[in-house]
Motif scaffolding. Sequence first.
Motif, PDB file in Angstrom:
ATOM      1  N   ALA A 108     -16.799   8.502  -1.270  1.00  0.00           N
ATOM      2  CA  ALA A 108     -18.189   9.846  -1.300  1.00  0.00           C
ATOM      3  C   ALA A 108     -18.996   8.622  -0.591  1.00  0.00           C
ATOM      4  O   ALA A 108     -19.908   9.904  -0.261  1.00  0.00           O
ATOM      5  CB  ALA A 108     -18.270  10.827  -2.440  1.00  0.00           C
ATOM      6  N   ASN A 109     -19.162   8.210  -0.468  1.00  0.00           N
ATOM      7  CA  ASN A 109     -20.400   7.315   0.136  1.00  0.00           C
ATOM      8  C   ASN A 109     -20.319   6.945   1.554  1.00  0.00           C
ATOM      9  O   ASN A 109     -20.636   5.834   1.892  1.00  0.00           O
ATOM     10  CB  ASN A 109     -21.436   6.454  -0.476  1.00  0.00           C
ATOM     11  CG  ASN A 109     -22.075   7.200  -1.696  1.00  0.00           C
ATOM     12  OD1 ASN A 109     -23.530   7.634  -1.459  1.00  0.00           O
ATOM     13  ND2 ASN A 109     -21.838   7.993  -2.673  1.00  0.00           N
ATOM     14  N   ALA A 110     -18.694   6.528   1.832  1.00  0.00           N
ATOM     15  CA  ALA A 110     -17.978   6.140   2.727  1.00  0.00           C
ATOM     16  C   ALA A 110     -17.706   4.979   2.726  1.00  0.00           C
ATOM     17  O   ALA A 110     -18.488   4.127   4.040  1.00  0.00           O
ATOM     18  CB  ALA A 110     -18.671   6.181   4.632  1.00  0.00           C
ATOM     19  N   GLY A 111     -18.018   4.047   1.771  1.00  0.00           N
ATOM     20  CA  GLY A 111     -17.905   3.358   1.074  1.00  0.00           C
ATOM     21  C   GLY A 111     -15.735   2.669   1.714  1.00  0.00           C
ATOM     22  O   GLY A 111     -15.104   3.933   1.289  1.00  0.00           O
ATOM     23  N   ARG A 112     -16.028   1.483   1.146  1.00  0.00           N
ATOM     24  CA  ARG A 112     -14.547   0.987   1.164  1.00  0.00           C
ATOM     25  C   ARG A 112     -14.143  -0.044  -0.661  1.00  0.00           C
ATOM     26  O   ARG A 112     -14.973  -0.909  -0.568  1.00  0.00           O
ATOM     27  CB  ARG A 112     -13.757   0.167   1.528  1.00  0.00           C
ATOM     28  CG  ARG A 112     -12.766  -0.985   1.360  1.00  0.00           C
ATOM     29  CD  ARG A 112     -11.475  -0.044   1.946  1.00  0.00           C
ATOM     30  NE  ARG A 112     -11.669   0.794   3.151  1.00  0.00           N
ATOM     31  CZ  ARG A 112     -10.994   0.392   4.179  1.00  0.00           C
ATOM     32  NH1 ARG A 112     -10.782  -0.992   4.248  1.00  0.00           N
ATOM     33  NH2 ARG A 112     -11.235   0.816   5.334  1.00  0.00           N
ATOM     34  N   TYR A 113     -13.719   0.994  -1.142  1.00  0.00           N
ATOM     35  CA  TYR A 113     -13.352   0.224  -2.374  1.00  0.00           C
ATOM     36  C   TYR A 113     -12.234  -1.189  -2.094  1.00  0.00           C
ATOM     37  O   TYR A 113     -11.368  -0.825  -1.867  1.00  0.00           O
ATOM     38  CB  TYR A 113     -12.540   1.073  -3.836  1.00  0.00           C
ATOM     39  CG  TYR A 113     -11.964   0.800  -4.866  1.00  0.00           C
ATOM     40  CD1 TYR A 113     -12.737   0.152  -5.588  1.00  0.00           C
ATOM     41  CD2 TYR A 113     -10.288   0.738  -5.261  1.00  0.00           C
ATOM     42  CE1 TYR A 113     -11.895  -0.123  -6.760  1.00  0.00           C
ATOM     43  CE2 TYR A 113     -10.295   0.044  -6.439  1.00  0.00           C
ATOM     44  CZ  TYR A 113     -10.892  -0.236  -7.180  1.00  0.00           C
ATOM     45  OH  TYR A 113     -10.344  -0.517  -8.217  1.00  0.00           O
ATOM     46  N   VAL A 114     -12.742  -2.120  -3.241  1.00  0.00           N
ATOM     47  CA  VAL A 114     -11.579  -3.089  -3.357  1.00  0.00           C
ATOM     48  C   VAL A 114     -10.992  -3.412  -4.636  1.00  0.00           C
ATOM     49  O   VAL A 114     -11.985  -3.928  -5.052  1.00  0.00           O
ATOM     50  CB  VAL A 114     -12.775  -4.373  -2.411  1.00  0.00           C
ATOM     51  CG1 VAL A 114     -10.934  -5.257  -2.727  1.00  0.00           C
ATOM     52  CG2 VAL A 114     -12.470  -4.089  -1.045  1.00  0.00           C
ATOM     53  N   SER A 115      -9.395  -3.231  -5.072  1.00  0.00           N
ATOM     54  CA  SER A 115      -9.629  -4.010  -6.867  1.00  0.00           C
ATOM     55  C   SER A 115      -9.247  -5.321  -6.673  1.00  0.00           C
ATOM     56  O   SER A 115      -9.142  -5.526  -5.689  1.00  0.00           O
ATOM     57  CB  SER A 115      -8.513  -3.129  -6.279  1.00  0.00           C
ATOM     58  OG  SER A 115      -7.561  -3.538  -7.746  1.00  0.00           O
ATOM     59  N   LEU A 116      -9.862  -5.175  -8.245  1.00  0.00           N
ATOM     60  CA  LEU A 116      -9.964  -6.613  -8.514  1.00  0.00           C
ATOM     61  C   LEU A 116      -8.858  -6.996  -9.530  1.00  0.00           C
ATOM     62  O   LEU A 116      -8.254  -7.652 -10.358  1.00  0.00           O
ATOM     63  CB  LEU A 116     -10.883  -7.790  -8.678  1.00  0.00           C
ATOM     64  CG  LEU A 116     -12.484  -7.665  -7.980  1.00  0.00           C
ATOM     65  CD1 LEU A 116     -13.358  -7.668  -8.472  1.00  0.00           C
ATOM     66  CD2 LEU A 116     -11.812  -7.576  -7.066  1.00  0.00           C
ATOM     67  N   ALA A 117      -7.538  -5.695  -9.760  1.00  0.00           N
ATOM     68  CA  ALA A 117      -7.211  -5.971 -10.992  1.00  0.00           C
ATOM     69  C   ALA A 117      -6.242  -6.889 -10.934  1.00  0.00           C
ATOM     70  O   ALA A 117      -5.697  -7.418 -11.244  1.00  0.00           O
ATOM     71  CB  ALA A 117      -7.218  -4.531 -11.162  1.00  0.00           C
ATOM     72  N   GLY A 118      -5.578  -6.687  -9.007  1.00  0.00           N
ATOM     73  CA  GLY A 118      -4.132  -7.823  -9.217  1.00  0.00           C
ATOM     74  C   GLY A 118      -4.833  -9.390  -9.247  1.00  0.00           C
ATOM     75  O   GLY A 118      -3.837  -9.783 -10.346  1.00  0.00           O
ATOM     76  N   LEU A 119      -6.144  -9.716  -8.921  1.00  0.00           N
ATOM     77  CA  LEU A 119      -7.059 -10.521  -9.151  1.00  0.00           C
ATOM     78  C   LEU A 119      -6.803 -11.075 -10.165  1.00  0.00           C
ATOM     79  O   LEU A 119      -5.523 -12.542 -10.528  1.00  0.00           O
ATOM     80  CB  LEU A 119      -7.264 -10.873  -7.817  1.00  0.00           C
ATOM     81  CG  LEU A 119      -7.877 -10.943  -6.639  1.00  0.00           C
ATOM     82  CD1 LEU A 119      -9.003 -10.615  -5.565  1.00  0.00           C
ATOM     83  CD2 LEU A 119      -6.370 -11.608  -5.852  1.00  0.00           C
ATOM     84  N   PHE A 120      -7.542 -10.404 -11.032  1.00  0.00           N
ATOM     85  CA  PHE A 120      -7.145 -10.793 -12.644  1.00  0.00           C
ATOM     86  C   PHE A 120      -6.366 -10.651 -13.270  1.00  0.00           C
ATOM     87  O   PHE A 120      -6.538 -12.128 -13.927  1.00  0.00           O
ATOM     88  CB  PHE A 120      -8.574  -9.295 -13.431  1.00  0.00           C
ATOM     89  CG  PHE A 120      -8.403  -9.787 -14.258  1.00  0.00           C
ATOM     90  CD1 PHE A 120     -10.021 -10.545 -15.124  1.00  0.00           C
ATOM     91  CD2 PHE A 120      -7.553  -9.186 -15.657  1.00  0.00           C
ATOM     92  CE1 PHE A 120     -10.174 -10.775 -16.539  1.00  0.00           C
ATOM     93  CE2 PHE A 120      -8.111  -9.893 -17.035  1.00  0.00           C
ATOM     94  CZ  PHE A 120      -8.902 -10.802 -17.838  1.00  0.00           C
TER      95      PHE A 120
END
Length: 259
Positions: free
Chosen positions: A206-218
């Motif tokens: 919503a703020n024109a940003g990029r989400y990067v998941s860490l779940a797979g790395l964890f």
Amino acid sequence: MTRRAWTIAASLGGGAAVVAAALVLSQGATPDAMPSASATSPSVTPTRTSSPRPSPSVTPTSSPTPSTSTSGLLRIPRDAKGNARLLITGDSLAAGFFASTEAQGFSSLVTGALGRVTPTTVSRAHQTLSTVAGVTEVPPDLDLAVIELGTNDVGIPTPLADFEAQYGDLLGRIRTSSPDAALVCLGTWTADGAAYDETIARVCAANAGRYVSLAGLFALPELHGPDGRDTFAGPGDDFHPNDAGHRAIADAVLGVLAR
């Protein structure tokens, strides 16, 4: 096994203006007040407790999919000389726990890979998003902001509605002062954070940003531990990322940026 807290304060050096004190995962423990670390006089005073260990009974959940409006690489605005202003705000991961050296923490790796940047890093130990956001003074005219918060909120837990409002307020302040800045929002470093990750992804988009998941790395055991290893912040645990884990987090951030 419940995750116990690590209490430690450390400043990030590298010749840049850095304000850092580590924020670690806390569950079932009363947070201790942690003073701001000096940007010119590093001090590490670790307190050894039993090591938190990811529970093998918890299956990491799938990560939310970023909005298509955030597809493509994020461009970092730079001035005529190629300089950029960077803000990293987060917890113990942003402070480099438990890499062997500060230089091997993901914040330092990202900063080093971006070339001519002026970085500011803000973090607090045993505190949730609301406290860290409250002490984060957003510099004007940012070119890149990396937000790494939410893991401690999972452990408290912070009500999701409150978390969403606080996260939105922080991102709103960044957008108000720096409407053209590239914005990267990291997910939580835990197997239990799916609901918080979904909130982070939605508010970030919503703020024109990029989400990067860490779940797979964890979920990868080789990115943690071993317990008791030597690090700049004292003996490491098997919850926080090791050198390989910090490298993987840095690569995930750099992978969404056009450099």
